[in-house]
Design a protein around this motif. Structure first.
Motif, PDB file in Angstrom:
ATOM      1  N   GLN A 195      60.662  84.129 -92.484  1.00  0.00           N
ATOM      2  CA  GLN A 195      59.448  84.850 -92.130  1.00  0.00           C
ATOM      3  C   GLN A 195      58.487  84.948 -93.312  1.00  0.00           C
ATOM      4  O   GLN A 195      57.262  84.852 -93.144  1.00  0.00           O
TER       5      GLN A 195
ATOM      6  N   GLU B  71      57.142  82.861 -81.558  1.00  0.00           N
ATOM      7  CA  GLU B  71      57.192  81.435 -81.238  1.00  0.00           C
ATOM      8  C   GLU B  71      58.082  80.678 -82.222  1.00  0.00           C
ATOM      9  O   GLU B  71      58.897  79.841 -81.814  1.00  0.00           O
ATOM     10  N   LEU B  72      57.917  80.956 -83.507  1.00  0.00           N
ATOM     11  CA  LEU B  72      58.709  80.260 -84.522  1.00  0.00           C
ATOM     12  C   LEU B  72      60.196  80.563 -84.363  1.00  0.00           C
ATOM     13  O   LEU B  72      61.043  79.672 -84.496  1.00  0.00           O
TER      14      LEU B  72
ATOM     15  N   ALA C  59      56.794  81.573 -93.726  1.00  0.00           N
ATOM     16  CA  ALA C  59      55.951  81.279 -92.562  1.00  0.00           C
ATOM     17  C   ALA C  59      54.681  82.120 -92.570  1.00  0.00           C
ATOM     18  O   ALA C  59      53.573  81.595 -92.355  1.00  0.00           O
TER      19      ALA C  59
ATOM     20  N   CYS D 154      49.776  78.682 -84.677  1.00  0.00           N
ATOM     21  CA  CYS D 154      51.083  79.025 -85.240  1.00  0.00           C
ATOM     22  C   CYS D 154      51.817  77.815 -85.811  1.00  0.00           C
ATOM     23  O   CYS D 154      52.980  77.933 -86.203  1.00  0.00           O
ATOM     24  N   HIS D 155      51.176  76.654 -85.867  1.00  0.00           N
ATOM     25  CA  HIS D 155      51.831  75.470 -86.406  1.00  0.00           C
ATOM     26  C   HIS D 155      52.184  75.666 -87.886  1.00  0.00           C
ATOM     27  O   HIS D 155      51.358  76.132 -88.667  1.00  0.00           O
TER      28      HIS D 155
ATOM     29  N   MET E 266      54.277  74.971 -79.294  1.00  0.00           N
ATOM     30  CA  MET E 266      53.745  75.963 -80.219  1.00  0.00           C
ATOM     31  C   MET E 266      52.244  76.112 -80.057  1.00  0.00           C
ATOM     32  O   MET E 266      51.528  75.128 -79.850  1.00  0.00           O
TER      33      MET E 266
ATOM     34  N   GLU F 175      61.482  78.718 -81.238  1.00  0.00           N
ATOM     35  CA  GLU F 175      61.536  77.280 -81.475  1.00  0.00           C
ATOM     36  C   GLU F 175      62.719  76.904 -82.361  1.00  0.00           C
ATOM     37  O   GLU F 175      63.438  75.947 -82.086  1.00  0.00           O
TER      38      GLU F 175
ATOM     39  N   CYS G 122      53.026  84.737 -83.671  1.00  0.00           N
ATOM     40  CA  CYS G 122      53.509  83.483 -84.251  1.00  0.00           C
ATOM     41  C   CYS G 122      54.990  83.556 -84.574  1.00  0.00           C
ATOM     42  O   CYS G 122      55.738  82.584 -84.346  1.00  0.00           O
TER      43      CYS G 122
ATOM     44  N   LEU H 220      61.289  75.312 -89.314  1.00  0.00           N
ATOM     45  CA  LEU H 220      61.825  75.393 -87.957  1.00  0.00           C
ATOM     46  C   LEU H 220      63.223  74.799 -87.845  1.00  0.00           C
ATOM     47  O   LEU H 220      63.775  74.733 -86.746  1.00  0.00           O
TER      48      LEU H 220
END
Length: 248
Positions: A200, A236-237, A203, A39-40, A35, A240, A233, A46
């Protein structure tokens, strides 16, 4: 599987702020090598409630994966970006992503178009971004729950995996409370029925809160803009979360 039972709206009104407070307190997960630092998010965002059984079978044998992505609008992460993020995590698997943009409407309208799209594309996984139209139309929540349950059952009977994506957090707009309401409802249904959701709303809320909580010495003009960062982001999320569920 019957997913049409009602959920207490009063319960969700109390639960959502408490859940988000826990996410803020938890902080980002330390195990996010794939990541981007910006964007962590907390690890809870996750982790799906259930395994993606069909995707897992295909990934275990390095077989191609077809993804049907139902999107509410044409902004946000593009298919090729999601494909790249998935391929980065699972380089031995070939992903094909088909994107559909249903006519603006509610979840019931989406479901009618999803049935046709599944028959035409034969996907292994459906990613359904939903709730935006229902939020803005203030759809009856029990009706929304029944539609979502019927759709999930129909998709499951065809041995297709399903991932839901709730609306984003959009600050400083009049309809934000409507997004919050429908996102809480989606979360409550998914937890009860072990349906997989990319949260979403939580996040984007978390990432924005993290940026605005930057040190006082940081100039506001130097902070990253929420709008451009959000699609990157979320790609990526999403990747993941899908890979974690397919390989656990």
């Amino acid at each position: 599987m019957n997913r049409s039972r009602a959920i207490s709206a009063a319960f969700m009104a109390r639960a959502l702020p408490a859940v988000f407070s826990l996410l803020l307190a938890a902080g980002p997960s330390p195990a996010m090598a794939d990541m981007s630092r910006a964007c962590h998010v907390p690890d809870a965002l996750l982790v799906f409630d259930a395994r993606l059984t069909r995707i897992s079978r295909l990934v275990d044998h390095s077989q191609p994966v077809r993804i049907l992505r139902i999107r509410a609008f044409q902004d946000g992460p593009e298919a090729k970006t999601l494909n790249s993020e998935l391929a980065h995590r699972l380089p031995d698997v070939r992903f094909t992503i088909i994107e559909e943009y249903p006519q603006p409407g509610d979840a019931e309208d989406d479901f009618a178009q999803i049935r046709t799209a599944i028959d035409e594309t034969d996907p292994d996984l459906v990613i359904w971004q939903l709730g935006t139209g229902d939020a803005l139309a203030s759809t009856d929540l029990d009706s929304f729950s029944q539609t979502l349950g019927h759709a999930a059952d129909w998709i499951e009977r065809r041995d297709v995996d399903l991932v839901l994506v709730d609306p984003p957090f959009v600050p400083n707009v009049a309809h934000e409370r409507l997004y919050r309401r429908i996102s809480a409802w989606i979360d409550a249904i998914s937890r009860r029925e072990r349906m997989n959701v990319v949260n979403q709303y939580d996040a984007t809320h978390y990432l924005l809160s993290k940026r605005t909580a930057a040190t006082p010495t940081t100039s506001p003009s130097a902070l990253p803009s929420p709008a451009p960062a959000r699609p990157h982001c979320m790609t990526e999320l999403m990747a993941e979360a899908i890979v974690r569920a397919a390989t656990r």
